[in-house]
Design a protein around this motif. Structure first.
Motif, PDB file in Angstrom:
ATOM      1  N   LEU A   1       0.840  -1.190   0.000  1.00 32.09           N
ATOM      2  CA  LEU A   1       0.000   0.000   0.000  1.00 32.09           C
ATOM      3  C   LEU A   1       0.877   1.242   0.000  1.00 32.09           C
ATOM      4  O   LEU A   1       1.938   1.274   0.635  1.00 32.09           O
ATOM      5  CB  LEU A   1      -0.915   0.017   1.227  1.00 32.09           C
TER       6      LEU A   1
ATOM      7  N   THR B   1       0.809   5.549   0.562  1.00 27.90           N
ATOM      8  CA  THR B   1       0.050   6.643   1.160  1.00 27.90           C
ATOM      9  C   THR B   1       0.376   7.945   0.431  1.00 27.90           C
ATOM     10  O   THR B   1       1.188   7.977  -0.490  1.00 27.90           O
ATOM     11  CB  THR B   1       0.392   6.780   2.654  1.00 27.90           C
TER      12      THR B   1
ATOM     13  N   HIS C   1      -4.971   6.373  -0.126  1.00 29.11           N
ATOM     14  CA  HIS C   1      -4.219   5.128  -0.276  1.00 29.11           C
ATOM     15  C   HIS C   1      -4.262   4.661  -1.719  1.00 29.11           C
ATOM     16  O   HIS C   1      -5.225   4.895  -2.439  1.00 29.11           O
ATOM     17  CB  HIS C   1      -4.789   4.023   0.621  1.00 29.11           C
TER      18      HIS C   1
END
Length: 240
Positions: free
Chosen positions: A108, A110, A124
């Motif tokens: 993931l 950010t 995200h």
């Protein structure tokens, strides 16, 4: 291969994996897939779980059980709506090629990891890096960036990166891609890509940038692909 219970019933996970293998030529048309005991051992599940997965495949017309022979692959093409996006890999399989996909990493991202330049805004995003292997040889290096709208929990959870067909997984999550915009050019591959594709440093490769949009015009995926066309040409088939 390990399965994750939070990703749904185990028999459905196995069914998806076996289907992906069929669609990508790991189990060619007319071949016999591994026996139930072999699948039980591979996935670490019960006979009933494996049997449920195979029954699902049979109901979809991908396999057929024949007494005294085994479970035979009867179909290796998908009827999904996203056939345009998957057509290249289907062409390879129809040619009798074996295409495998190896996940190099998945994570993931950010806001502070910067993929806004691709138009993927949101708190995200997910980055999936994969290597396509054609008949045992590295062929395509691909990096996918997925928007938060395509991810479980509104982007707070990762999509399973260990999948064969990304587009199938999106569709199963009710993300329908309606439009693809591709840009192609040729340039020297980055040193790390040359190493992964096992080509000499500085080799020119075909590079494809793709933006994939849903029916509302939202950008769902941006991908960067490097193709070793010395191994196999990139083919495009236009339906009339």
């Amino acid at each position: 291969m390990s399965l994750k219970r939070k990703q749904g019933p185990l028999y459905q996970q196995i069914q998806k994996i076996l289907k992906d293998r069929i669609l990508h030529g790991v189990y060619p048309l007319g071949s016999i897939i591994p026996s139930e005991p072999q699948l039980e051992k591979e996935f670490g599940v019960s006979k009933m779980t494996v049997r449920g997965a195979v029954q699902e495949l049979a109901q979809e017309g991908y396999v057929q059980k024949k007494s005294g022979v085994g479970t035979i692959v009867m179909r290796n093409t998908s009827h999904q709506k996203l056939s345009k996006g998957k057509r290249f890999t289907e062409l390879l399989v129809e040619e009798g090629q074996k295409l495998e996909k190896k996940v190099l990493n998945s994570r993931l991202l950010t806001n502070n990891t910067g993929t806004e330049e691709y138009g993927l805004y949101g708190p995200h995003r997910q980055r999936i890096e994969r290597l396509y292997i054609l008949n045992g040889q590295p062929y395509i290096h691909l990096i996918h960036f997925l928007a938060a709208a395509a991810l479980p929990g509104g982007g707070k959870e990762e999509m399973n990166g260990d999948i064969q067909s990304l587009y199938d997984s999106l569709e199963e999550n009710d993300i329908l891609l309606e439009n693809f915009k591709d840009r192609f050019f040729v340039e020297p591959a980055a040193p790390e890509v040359c190493q992964l594709l096992k080509i000499p440093p500085g080799t020119h490769v075909l590079k494809r940038l793709r933006n994939s949009f849903d029916g509302e015009g939202r950008l769902i995926e941006h991908s960067i692909g490097c193709y070793n066309t010395e191994l196999h040409h990139y083919l495009v088939s236009y339906d009339t």
